[in-house]
Enzyme design. Structure first.
Site: not given
Ligand SMILES: *Cc1c(COP(=O)(O)O)cnc(C)c1O
Length: 821
Positions: A716, A488
């Site tokens: 700045y 994602k």
């Molecule tokens: C993003 C996500 C993961 C992965 O989590 P990490 O801590 O990056 O391993 C696992 N499950 C869900 C539902 C997520 O949204």
């Protein structure tokens, strides 16, 4: 190289020949790795730093060499001819001395502490149209380099330019005997190598030994010690002297030097006549080297006014060929400095050593040669045909006329532009490519297409390390446990497609993205494995279905809407969905009091089927919250049981994210969901340091370095004031690139040449400044914003956030570059 018979060489070097007297020799080897076409070659078993040259005879023999110069008799090498001598290096030198004596041509001998190679190369650039020049390849100026160089002289040459380098007392005499220069050129005498000499006077005396028999001498009159030594030298005091400097006695008297941003105009007085020329450099060394060249032209009786233009076109020299990573796991060798046969030979050799099966060559018209076109391209083709190429690209109106001489698959173009018009990135695949061409062809346009890291600021993603990290996690799981990888937010900012493709190729079972559009992009890019949409928006259900994406369903409302959409689209077969259960995160998910209705709907519906049921832990990365994680897992077990029993199904059960795998692997169930861990980060730092490799590096380069006096301010608002003399490096990245402004004013540092440089003053939109007072660095040097040091975790700490946010904040305008080591 000229032909010699083996017995002729043997008698020149005073050796004893064992074998065939009449073998013709016209190639010399001393490094067995460099042997490609061994025909007519002789191998000198020269002793290296620690190694006896005899150790490499076996390898040379294997590669087809049958002629050797050795200091011990050869046994067990069938059909090998060898010349036995006391010292193979001395034999090579004696051969070179003999060879040199066969030619009566002006020979420029260059020595000095710095600038020998550049002066030699620049003289070649200025003079190749006027002379047929033999010169030292690269920086071949040592006891054996000079000998090899001299042996390159042929009847066709009418000028020699050779360098002589020494590191110990008493070496120069031998070089003088080998090179036998007629015109001496002394470049800058520095402090370099002084360690082996008593003092600078001794060093100067040693250097002057190269000029024992010269008829003319070129030097810098401003160096008083040198000038004095020359005047006191028995031979040199009497010969024609050509000097440059501000003195009225100088042959080339400097009148005026003025540098702009990129050029320097130099006005001189010679024979009462004023002459102004320009060079495309502004540094002091280049200015002096150009003056040495000009003075040498006068010593050679060349009308320098006619080659004024050539000065403005002088090129910097690359001492080494650039070898770079290129697109699609390829390697690029860039050699566009020289355009002659000798450098083609060197380039081909380097290419041959690259660890790639597939090899390609881009070759342009060759400009620096006095041969007829026919002879020139026949010789070029002979060199090239000794190797196997998958493809040869010829560019230029001349070379394309001779394309039939080349044996491999050849494509030809009249210009680089014409080539680029049809160039496709996809066609480059895991190969080693040599770009060998003359400057006017602007091959840098091709190399910038091929290079992976041509941008100054890039996010480098090491796919090799990504795969290794995944395997670390895999090794902690049962072989039957499925693996879902979270890509994602553009694979946590690293770019979705390349990462997803790598994951698909490595047998990952599911990919997880946040929204439907991310899934759609992956499908369009050719990802075929199941993709779960974690947070499907109501408006995107159509996309979900059209691209065969699998939605996370987290509430009765969402379930009903999705079923409705399936009916609308008249999807008849059962569509896979993934149920998310609320167990303690309190974000999304079915609550226990939804279960009855959930079961009822699913029982009476054939439009969907439950492919998996899962939950998400709130504290997997916090050992102190183990009890809460256990509470969640326990609640999840009960919920899963209740739903699946009622429906009589056994969908994939999963709960663990990356830290969860490390802490609770007994709860891996049927699948785990790996995210940040594959990018090389874990909150469990011992585990990370022991097993994970960094995948992401955000790098840039230094745009400019400024020297500030104490009291001057930066950026700045003048929030940084130099407390001492301070060197400030400006970097071409700012908050619009995702470097948060709160990192400024001393809060954070960047990595430069292995050290940390503090960010000083306020971070600007596209730039920021760092303090490099105590760091040895120059403009153009690489800078690590995060990577190894500082790490993503360091930056997260400075920002009081987590590495996830650091990773995903790098702006999309920073190019992502992928590589495998
Ligand atoms: C993003 C996500 C993961 C992965 O989590 P990490 O801590 O990056 O391993 C696992 N499950 C869900 C539902 C997520 O949204």
């Amino acid at each position: 190289m000229k032909n010699y018979k083996l017995n002729q060489i043997s008698s020149i070097v005073n050796g004893t020949l064992f074998g065939d007297e009449n073998v013709i020799i016209n190639q010399i080897f001393f490094d067995s790795r460099m042997i490609v076409h061994p025909a007519n070659g002789i191998f000198f078993a020269l002793n290296g730093n620690q190694k006896d040259g005899h150790q490499y005879i076996e390898d040379a023999y294997q590669k087809g060499i049958r002629n050797f110069v050795v200091h011990e008799k050869l046994e067990h090498f069938a059909n090998a001819n060898f010349i036995l001598v006391n010292n193979p290096l001395q034999a090579l030198q004696n051969w070179a001395k003999y060879h040199r004596k066969q030619f009566n041509l002006p020979v420029i001998g260059i020595t000095g502490s710095n600038g020998k190679t550049i002066v030699k190369e620049w003289l070649n650039q200025l003079l190749w149209k006027n002379f047929s020049i033999a010169r030292s390849p690269k920086s071949y100026n040592s006891q054996f380099g000079a000998a090899l160089s001299i042996l390159q002289i042929t009847e066709k040459n009418n000028l020699g330019i050779f360098e002589a380098g020494i590191s110990l007392p008493n070496e120069m005499e031998k070089l003088e005997e080998i090179i036998q220069p007629t015109i001496g050129v002394l470049t800058k005498i520095g402090e370099a190598h002084l360690e082996n000499f008593e003092n600078q006077d001794e060093l100067i005396q040693e250097k002057l030994k190269l000029f024992t028999h010269v008829e003319k001498l070129v030097f810098n009159i401003e160096n008083e010690k040198v000038y004095q030594a020359i005047l006191e030298n028995e031979h040199l005091s009497k010969i024609d002297k050509f000097s440059y400097g501000y003195s009225d006695f100088a042959t080339v008297k400097i009148e005026h030097i003025e540098s702009s941003l990129t050029n320097t105009e130099i006005s001189i007085l010679h024979n009462q006549e004023k002459f102004t020329y320009s060079i495309p450099f502004t540094d002091d060394a280049s200015i002096k080297n150009s003056l040495i060249c000009l003075t040498t032209l006068i010593a050679l009786n060349v009308d320098y006014k006619l080659i004024k233009e050539e000065f403005s076109l002088l090129l910097p020299i690359e001492m080494r060929l650039e070898i770079k990573e290129a697109i699609n796991h390829s390697i690029l060798i860039n050699d566009t400095f020289n355009s002659d046969l000798n450098s083609l030979r060197i380039g081909l050799n380097v290419l041959n050593q690259q660890p790639k099966e597939k090899k390609s060559l881009v070759l342009t018209d060759i400009l620096q040669s006095n041969l007829s076109d026919k002879d020139l391209y026949q010789e070029a083709a002979n060199l090239v045909n000794a190797y196997h190429f998958d493809e040869i690209v010829l560019i230029g109106e001349k070379i394309t006329l001779f394309k039939n001489l080349f044996q491999s698959y050849v494509r030809s173009y009249n210009s680089t532009e014409e080539f680029l018009e049809q160039f496709k990135h996809q066609n480059v695949d895991n190969e080693a490519i040599l770009l060998k061409g003359a400057r006017p062809f602007k091959l840098e346009k091709i190399s910038s297409e091929l290079e992976t890291r041509s941008n100054d600021s890039v996010l480098e993603i090491n796919l090799q390390n990504l795969v290794e990290n995944i395997n670390v996690y895999r090794s902690m799981l049962r072989p039957t446990t499925k693996l879902m990888c979270m890509v994602k937010a553009n694979s946590y900012g690293t770019g979705s497609f390349e990462v997803a493709k790598t994951l698909q190729n490595n047998g990952v079972d599911f990919l997880g993205v946040a929204i439907a559009d991310e899934g759609k992009e992956l499908r369009e890019a050719g990802i075929t494995i199941p993709i779960i949409i974690m947070n499907p928006e109501q408006s995107s259900y159509s996309t979900v279905i059209d691209y065969q994406l699998e939605p996370e369903i987290y509430s009765l409302r969402v379930l009903k809407l999705f079923i409705q959409k399936l009916q609308e689209k008249q999807i008849s077969s059962a569509y896979p969905i993934h149920l998310k259960l609320e167990t303690g995160m309190n974000r999304l998910g079915f609550h226990e009091d939804d279960f009855d209705e959930l079961v009822t709907i699913l029982k009476n519906n054939s439009q969907v089927y439950v492919r998996s049921i899962f939950t998400h832990l709130a504290t997997a990365d916090m050992p102190e919250e183990e009890a809460y994680a256990k509470y969640q897992l326990n609640r999840f077990d009960k919920s899963y049981e209740s739903i699946t029993k009622a429906l009589d199904i056994t969908p994939i059960k999963h709960a663990l994210n990356s830290p969860g795998i490390v802490a609770y692997k007994e709860h891996q169930y049927d699948m785990v969901r790996l995210g940040i861990g594959m990018y090389g980060y874990s909150e469990y730092t011992d585990f990370m340091e022991k097993y994970l490799k960094p995948v992401v590096r955000f790098k840039t380069v230094i745009s400019q370095i400024s020297e500030l006096e104490a009291g001057e301010t930066v950026s700045y608002g003048r929030r940084f004031t130099a407390e001492r003399k301070t060197r400030i490096a400006t970097l071409p990245v700012g908050y619009a690139d995702g470097i948060r402004r709160s990192l400024g004013n001393g809060k954070a540092s960047v990595g430069i040449n292995g050290k940390l440089a503090k960010i000083v003053g306020s971070i600007c939109m596209d730039m920021m400044m760092v303090d490099v007072t105590d760091i040895s660095c120059k403009e153009g040097d690489e800078v690590t914003i995060f990577g190894n040091s500082p790490s993503i975790a360091d930056v997260a700490r400075w920002l009081e956030t987590i590495p996830y946010e650091v990773l995903t904040s790098v702006s999309q305008r920073i190019k992502r570059v992928y590589y495998k080591e």
